[in-house]
Design a protein around this motif. Structure first.
Motif, PDB file in Angstrom:
ATOM      1  N   ASP A 185       0.942  -1.103   0.092  1.00 41.22           N
ATOM      2  CA  ASP A 185      -0.091  -0.053   0.061  1.00 41.22           C
ATOM      3  C   ASP A 185       0.924   1.082  -0.022  1.00 41.22           C
ATOM      4  O   ASP A 185       0.657   2.327   0.635  1.00 41.22           O
ATOM      5  CB  ASP A 185      -0.757  -0.137   1.127  1.00 41.22           C
ATOM      6  N   HIS A 205       7.448   1.235   6.045  1.00 42.57           N
ATOM      7  CA  HIS A 205       7.570  -0.124   6.085  1.00 42.57           C
ATOM      8  C   HIS A 205       8.892  -0.674   5.784  1.00 42.57           C
ATOM      9  O   HIS A 205       9.173  -1.934   5.627  1.00 42.57           O
ATOM     10  CB  HIS A 205       6.502  -0.967   5.568  1.00 42.57           C
ATOM     11  N   TYR A 216       6.546  -7.538   4.267  1.00 37.27           N
ATOM     12  CA  TYR A 216       5.139  -7.016   4.468  1.00 37.27           C
ATOM     13  C   TYR A 216       3.987  -7.696   3.654  1.00 37.27           C
ATOM     14  O   TYR A 216       4.049  -8.176   2.470  1.00 37.27           O
ATOM     15  CB  TYR A 216       5.222  -5.613   3.641  1.00 37.27           C
ATOM     16  N   ASN A 225       5.419  -6.893   8.984  1.00 38.11           N
ATOM     17  CA  ASN A 225       4.174  -5.901   9.172  1.00 38.11           C
ATOM     18  C   ASN A 225       2.904  -6.740   8.504  1.00 38.11           C
ATOM     19  O   ASN A 225       3.001  -7.285   7.616  1.00 38.11           O
ATOM     20  CB  ASN A 225       4.200  -4.681   8.385  1.00 38.11           C
ATOM     21  N   GLU A 226       1.926  -7.290   9.523  1.00 35.17           N
ATOM     22  CA  GLU A 226       0.823  -7.802   9.191  1.00 35.17           C
ATOM     23  C   GLU A 226       0.996  -9.007   8.364  1.00 35.17           C
ATOM     24  O   GLU A 226       0.627  -9.161   7.110  1.00 35.17           O
ATOM     25  CB  GLU A 226      -0.038  -6.694   8.259  1.00 35.17           C
ATOM     26  N   TYR A 273      -7.858  -1.539  12.879  1.00 30.15           N
ATOM     27  CA  TYR A 273      -8.589  -0.489  12.080  1.00 30.15           C
ATOM     28  C   TYR A 273     -10.016  -0.528  12.615  1.00 30.15           C
ATOM     29  O   TYR A 273     -11.128  -0.351  11.781  1.00 30.15           O
ATOM     30  CB  TYR A 273      -8.558  -0.665  10.482  1.00 30.15           C
ATOM     31  N   TYR A 301     -11.840  -0.267   8.790  1.00 28.73           N
ATOM     32  CA  TYR A 301     -12.062  -1.356   7.766  1.00 28.73           C
ATOM     33  C   TYR A 301     -12.962  -2.199   8.601  1.00 28.73           C
ATOM     34  O   TYR A 301     -13.988  -3.088   7.845  1.00 28.73           O
ATOM     35  CB  TYR A 301     -10.803  -1.862   7.668  1.00 28.73           C
ATOM     36  N   GLU A 357      -0.560   0.644  14.526  1.00 29.12           N
ATOM     37  CA  GLU A 357      -1.554   1.398  13.609  1.00 29.12           C
ATOM     38  C   GLU A 357      -2.690   1.458  14.107  1.00 29.12           C
ATOM     39  O   GLU A 357      -3.474   0.361  14.645  1.00 29.12           O
ATOM     40  CB  GLU A 357      -1.306   0.701  12.365  1.00 29.12           C
ATOM     41  N   TRP A 405      -1.777   5.647  12.318  1.00 26.24           N
ATOM     42  CA  TRP A 405      -1.274   5.366  10.619  1.00 26.24           C
ATOM     43  C   TRP A 405      -2.260   6.807  10.226  1.00 26.24           C
ATOM     44  O   TRP A 405      -3.412   6.595   9.984  1.00 26.24           O
ATOM     45  CB  TRP A 405      -1.998   4.207  10.169  1.00 26.24           C
ATOM     46  N   PHE A 413      -0.167   9.962   1.778  1.00 30.57           N
ATOM     47  CA  PHE A 413       0.940   9.409   0.876  1.00 30.57           C
ATOM     48  C   PHE A 413       0.378   8.637  -0.201  1.00 30.57           C
ATOM     49  O   PHE A 413      -0.704   8.016  -0.300  1.00 30.57           O
ATOM     50  CB  PHE A 413       1.888   8.489   1.877  1.00 30.57           C
ATOM     51  N   ARG A 439      -5.145   3.143  -4.048  1.00 29.80           N
ATOM     52  CA  ARG A 439      -6.270   4.007  -3.361  1.00 29.80           C
ATOM     53  C   ARG A 439      -6.834   4.805  -4.936  1.00 29.80           C
ATOM     54  O   ARG A 439      -6.238   5.756  -5.239  1.00 29.80           O
ATOM     55  CB  ARG A 439      -5.446   5.059  -2.853  1.00 29.80           C
ATOM     56  N   ASN A 452      -3.566   7.682  -0.153  1.00 26.52           N
ATOM     57  CA  ASN A 452      -3.891   7.018   1.277  1.00 26.52           C
ATOM     58  C   ASN A 452      -4.200   8.245   2.023  1.00 26.52           C
ATOM     59  O   ASN A 452      -3.282   9.046   2.210  1.00 26.52           O
ATOM     60  CB  ASN A 452      -3.049   6.180   1.794  1.00 26.52           C
ATOM     61  N   LYS A 507      -5.157   8.699   5.216  1.00 24.58           N
ATOM     62  CA  LYS A 507      -5.176   8.468   6.545  1.00 24.58           C
ATOM     63  C   LYS A 507      -4.272   9.587   7.298  1.00 24.58           C
ATOM     64  O   LYS A 507      -4.127   9.493   8.498  1.00 24.58           O
ATOM     65  CB  LYS A 507      -4.840   6.999   7.031  1.00 24.58           C
TER      66      LYS A 507
HETATM   67  C1  GCU Z   1      -2.288  -1.688   6.694  1.00 26.99           C
HETATM   68  C2  GCU Z   1      -0.899  -1.511   6.355  1.00 26.99           C
HETATM   69  C3  GCU Z   1      -0.506  -0.153   5.885  1.00 26.99           C
HETATM   70  C4  GCU Z   1      -1.610   0.453   5.035  1.00 26.99           C
HETATM   71  C5  GCU Z   1      -2.708   0.627   6.105  1.00 26.99           C
HETATM   72  C6  GCU Z   1      -3.991   1.193   5.355  1.00 26.99           C
HETATM   73  O1  GCU Z   1      -2.506  -2.037   8.001  1.00 26.99           O
HETATM   74  O2  GCU Z   1       0.180  -1.877   7.243  1.00 26.99           O
HETATM   75  O3  GCU Z   1       0.547  -0.219   4.932  1.00 26.99           O
HETATM   76  O4  GCU Z   1      -1.354   1.588   4.570  1.00 26.99           O
HETATM   77  O5  GCU Z   1      -3.233  -0.643   6.656  1.00 26.99           O
HETATM   78  O6  GCU Z   1      -4.788   0.427   5.020  1.00 26.99           O
HETATM   79  O7  GCU Z   1      -4.237   2.428   5.188  1.00 26.99           O
END
Ligand code: GCU
Length: 610
Positions: free
Chosen positions: A192, A360, A385, A423-424, A486, A490, A514, A559, A564, A569, A579, A581
């Motif tokens: 992402d 990341h 990742y 990560n995840e 999230y 999400y 995050e 996050w 970015f 997206r 993104n 956020k």
């Molecule tokens: C994930 C991820 C990020 C991503 C974020 C998102 O958790 O680690 O890299 O950008 O969620 O969905 O905004």
């Protein structure tokens, strides 16, 4: 096989190989900023080569004749067939990603060739290394028509010895940089963040004595606030030397003797002002040998865990953080300058942060040095990742090499407290084996720091309450647990945060690495309307209330600091390949949620608890 033996064999082989002409990636030279350098930054001639015709013939066999672009061959006569020419081709800035330098390259993934000519008057009895801060993703490097070698991984430094390959006039270095994604790579095909390609960090010629100080570590022993423990590694023919470590402001001067491997380990007591976010004290450390000397600015602090607490200089600490991508503030594209780092970290400080999670992948060295100066603690991560090829030994070697290069570059930075190995990543035996090897590597290469990973806990519903438990098996090997959630974006509604409880299988500190929601700066509505600043603001308020209820929480890095670029997206008008956020827009505009987090951090700073 011990570290010492590994260095000995590795160093000797490399020395022989480099000197005899078979080029190889050389051992990384520490602290090149403090060395005698010539920078090769600026405008480089470039050829965009989507079909790699400069590298492969029409049968996809590697080109060896003058058609190979790294030869930089010029027609010798009007009849000569030559189908490329760097000198009439376009130019791109180095350092810099290619994507944001030319509209036509924004989405480009493939090969770009770079050429830079230079003269070089080498001093006698000196060696010269060609050093790259980073190039994404795969870089083949050539000098004066000869291959030096190649490097894989877009976020860590690499260098080649070119001592015997330089000519006084008319040198030309050529790179084939390719950022094509592949399943077996690290990162793999799906991320992402924008797959910025190019020579994204500085290029430097580094001149050192015949036998030079290749690397050193001068840090406080784990958990100690007085005992300095470290080592020094020479590279060259004269490996047995007397060396001295001086810290003038602390009245330290230690003279030691290296062994046949050119290495010496040391430990001594010192009375030091400890580095901390409140007081980022850096000491001038001068390291000299009979043939070389290098000076560094090093802070001394200890970092450790005790049960669910993280201890900085022996005192419990709450990490008031924010996640950051390596994108330049106010101008698009990869960041690489001190000023970029200073602006990003100033925004973090304005938020009330004492900590940043650099996501990341390893960010540029400037970010670590500025964090040292500004007093910001750092989490650094290798791009393991989502769904990496866990069973592929090449993929593991690649991840291990990126982790090694990260540790080699930054192990003297006081700001750096946590290495994150993933990560995840979905739990499986193969994944656990893979990560376990990275965790052991980080602990054995650098026992002074903590190791973590951003995990994803799983949830169960009990009536109208949500309980989330951290029980990922890999957490048993981590010093600190990271977790991404999230809730309210999400999954679930914002109000579900008020009925969410957290437990953990482990007696370890948690960093909520995050959480967040997307909002387009300037888009307003009620707090239930997605993509608005009010929705993001409300989510932060409810997240913070929930976080305050987690007894083993010792840090947060929401996050994310700034909107970015992301190819995932695509929502027009709102995302437009960003993104959203961020708490700050890509133009530096602060969203409402920025001030919610700022208030939380100010309060916790005063209270010294979340
Ligand atoms: C994930 C991820 C990020 C991503 C974020 C998102 O958790 O680690 O890299 O950008 O969620 O969905 O905004």
């Amino acid at each position: 096989m011990s570290n010492l033996l590994r260095c000995l064999i590795g160093g000797l082989c490399l020395l022989l190989l480099c000197r005899q002409g078979a080029a190889q990636i050389a051992p990384l030279i520490a602290n090149i900023n403090a060395r005698q350098t010539t920078d090769l930054d600026g405008q480089w001639q470039t050829i965009v080569d989507p079909y790699d015709v400069g590298f492969l013939d029409y049968r996809a066999h590697p080109l060896k004749n003058n058609g190979a672009f790294y030869k930089n061959y010029k027609p010798q006569s009007k009849a000569d067939f030559v189908e490329y020419d760097f000198d009439t081709a376009g130019q791109l800035s180095v350092p810099g990603d290619w994507n944001t330098q030319r509209e036509s390259l924004l989405f480009y993934e493939g090969t770009v060739w770079y050429k830079r000519s230079f003269d070089y008057a080498k001093s006698p009895k000196k060696r010269v290394f060609l050093h790259f801060g980073a190039a994404n993703y795969l870089a083949y490097v050539y000098l004066n028509g000869e291959e030096l070698g190649h490097h894989e991984g877009g976020f860590t430094p690499f260098d080649f010895e070119v001592t015997d390959r330089l000519q006084t006039k008319g040198n030309f270095v050529i790179l084939r940089v390719n950022n094509t994604r592949a399943k077996e790579n690290v990162p793999t095909i799906n991320t992402d963040w924008w797959n910025y390609g190019g020579i994204t960090r500085p290029v430097t010629l580094v001149e050192v004595p015949d036998t030079f100080i290749q690397d050193y570590s001068v840090q406080l022993e784990k958990g100690s606030t007085r005992q300095i423990r470290g080592w020094l590694q020479l590279n060259g023919a004269q490996l047995r030397q007397s060396v001295t470590i001086r810290i003038p402001e602390a009245g330290v001067s230690k003279t030691l003797q290296t062994g046949i491997s050119g290495r010496v380990e040391f430990s001594f007591d010192a009375d030091l002002k400890l580095w901390s976010p409140e007081n980022p004290q850096l000491y001038t450390v001068n390291i000299s040998s009979e043939t070389d000397q290098v000076t560094d600015q090093i802070g001394f602090r200890s970092i450790a865990v005790r049960g669910i607490d993280i201890l900085l200089n022996g005192k419990p600490l709450f990490l008031r953080g924010i996640s950051v991508h390596e994108e330049a503030p106010m101008r698009s594209g990869r960041a690489w300058k001190d000023d970029d780092a200073r602006m990003l970290l100033s925004w973090a400080k304005e938020l009330g942060c004492n900590f940043v999670r650099l996501a990341h992948y390893p960010h540029n060295e400037a970010m670590l040095r500025v964090a040292d100066q500004m007093g910001v603690l750092v989490w650094e991560e290798v791009p393991v990742y989502w769904t990496i090829q866990w069973e592929n030994p090449e993929t593991l070697r690649n991840a291990q090499s990126q982790l090694n290069e990260l540790i080699t570059r930054d192990h003297n930075r006081a700001a750096l407290i946590i290495y994150s190995v993933a990560n995840e990543t979905p739990v499986s035996d193969a994944r656990n084996r893979f990560l376990s090897q990275l965790i052991q590597q980080a602990h054995s290469s650098d026992p002074t720091r903590l190791v973590s990973a951003a995990l994803q806990a799983h949830e169960t519903e009990h009536g109208n309450r949500l309980s989330i438990r951290i029980d990922d098996p890999i957490a048993s090997e981590l010093d600190v647990m990271g977790n991404n959630e999230y809730i309210g974006w999400y999954n679930h509604r914002i109000s579900d945060l008020d009925v969410t409880d957290w437990t953990s299988k482990y007696d370890k500190p948690l960093i909520m690495s995050e959480f967040g929601a997307d909002a387009l700066f300037g888009r307003h509505g009620d707090s239930e309307t997605r993509w608005t600043e009010e929705y993001q603001e409300s989510l932060y308020e409810h997240q913070i209330a929930m976080l305050r209820r987690i007894p083993f929480l010792r840090g947060t890095s929401p996050w994310i600091l700034k909107d970015f670029r992301s190819p995932r997206r695509t929502l027009p008008v709102i995302e437009d390949y960003f993104n959203r956020k961020g708490l700050v827009s890509e133009h530096g505009e602060k969203k409402k949620a920025f001030f919610v987090l700022q208030k939380f951090y100010r309060e916790s700073q005063i209270a010294q608890t979340p």
